[in-house]
Design an enzyme around this catalytic site. Sequence first.
Site, PDB file in Angstrom:
ATOM      1  N   ASP A 185       0.862  -1.180   0.000  1.00 27.13           N
ATOM      2  CA  ASP A 185       0.000   0.000   0.000  1.00 27.13           C
ATOM      3  C   ASP A 185       0.894   1.225   0.000  1.00 27.13           C
ATOM      4  OD1 ASP A 185      -1.819   2.115   0.622  1.00 27.13           O
ATOM      5  OD2 ASP A 185      -3.176   0.643   1.525  1.00 27.13           O
ATOM      6  N   LEU A 199       0.476   2.933   6.464  1.00 21.12           N
ATOM      7  CA  LEU A 199      -0.504   2.817   7.548  1.00 21.12           C
ATOM      8  C   LEU A 199      -1.436   4.026   7.528  1.00 21.12           C
ATOM      9  CD1 LEU A 199      -1.519   1.279   9.983  1.00 21.12           C
ATOM     10  CD2 LEU A 199       0.275   2.336  11.355  1.00 21.12           C
ATOM     11  N   HIS A 200      -2.702   3.783   7.211  1.00 22.89           N
ATOM     12  CA  HIS A 200      -3.705   4.848   7.111  1.00 22.89           C
ATOM     13  C   HIS A 200      -5.027   4.300   7.621  1.00 22.89           C
ATOM     14  CE1 HIS A 200      -5.411   2.893   3.535  1.00 22.89           C
ATOM     15  NE2 HIS A 200      -4.152   2.597   3.267  1.00 22.89           N
ATOM     16  N   GLY A 201      -6.088   5.047   7.475  1.00 18.67           N
ATOM     17  CA  GLY A 201      -7.380   4.697   8.048  1.00 18.67           C
ATOM     18  C   GLY A 201      -7.899   3.313   7.722  1.00 18.67           C
TER      19      GLY A 201
END
Length: 170
Positions: A11, A15-17
């Site tokens: 990704d 690290l995201h929502g």
Amino acid sequence: MTMDIRLARVDSRLLHGQVATFWTRFVQPNRIMVVSDSVAKDNLRKTLITQVAPPGVKANVVSVNKMIRAYFDSRFDSFNTLLLTENVGDMLRLAEGGVDFSQVGINIGSIAYTEGMTMITDAVAMDDHTAKQVAALVNDFHLDVTAQKIPADKKIDLLSLIKKKNFNLE
């Protein structure tokens, strides 16, 4: 024994929502390992990533080589890991280093579009170089490589999609 990898995800946003909420709830890791040589050298990005980890889950940022060493180190056998890389190349380097993804395959969440790339899903952009890396994960390491934004989405076989889009895999 080795570290338990519960999800191996590419990704470009790391690290995201979506990862912090949906994927963490789905795979229930006790550790998020962000694997990136560039982020490991960038104190600001490293600090931001470790601060957005959901409650009860510790996040670490390490280089590709450090992750390979940790994977084989019995001190980390208790890690139930959600592993994130920014790009397919880093995931391929991990596989080449002996990290076993055979139980989980490789999940492609997002690859950001840059000049010369083709959008193959609404979240995944690809060029010939990246397509060859996906093909290597499938053909050389016999891994399922699928595109899937969140757990509720249907998995899409990425190599089939790449072949339909006529990328140069030679």
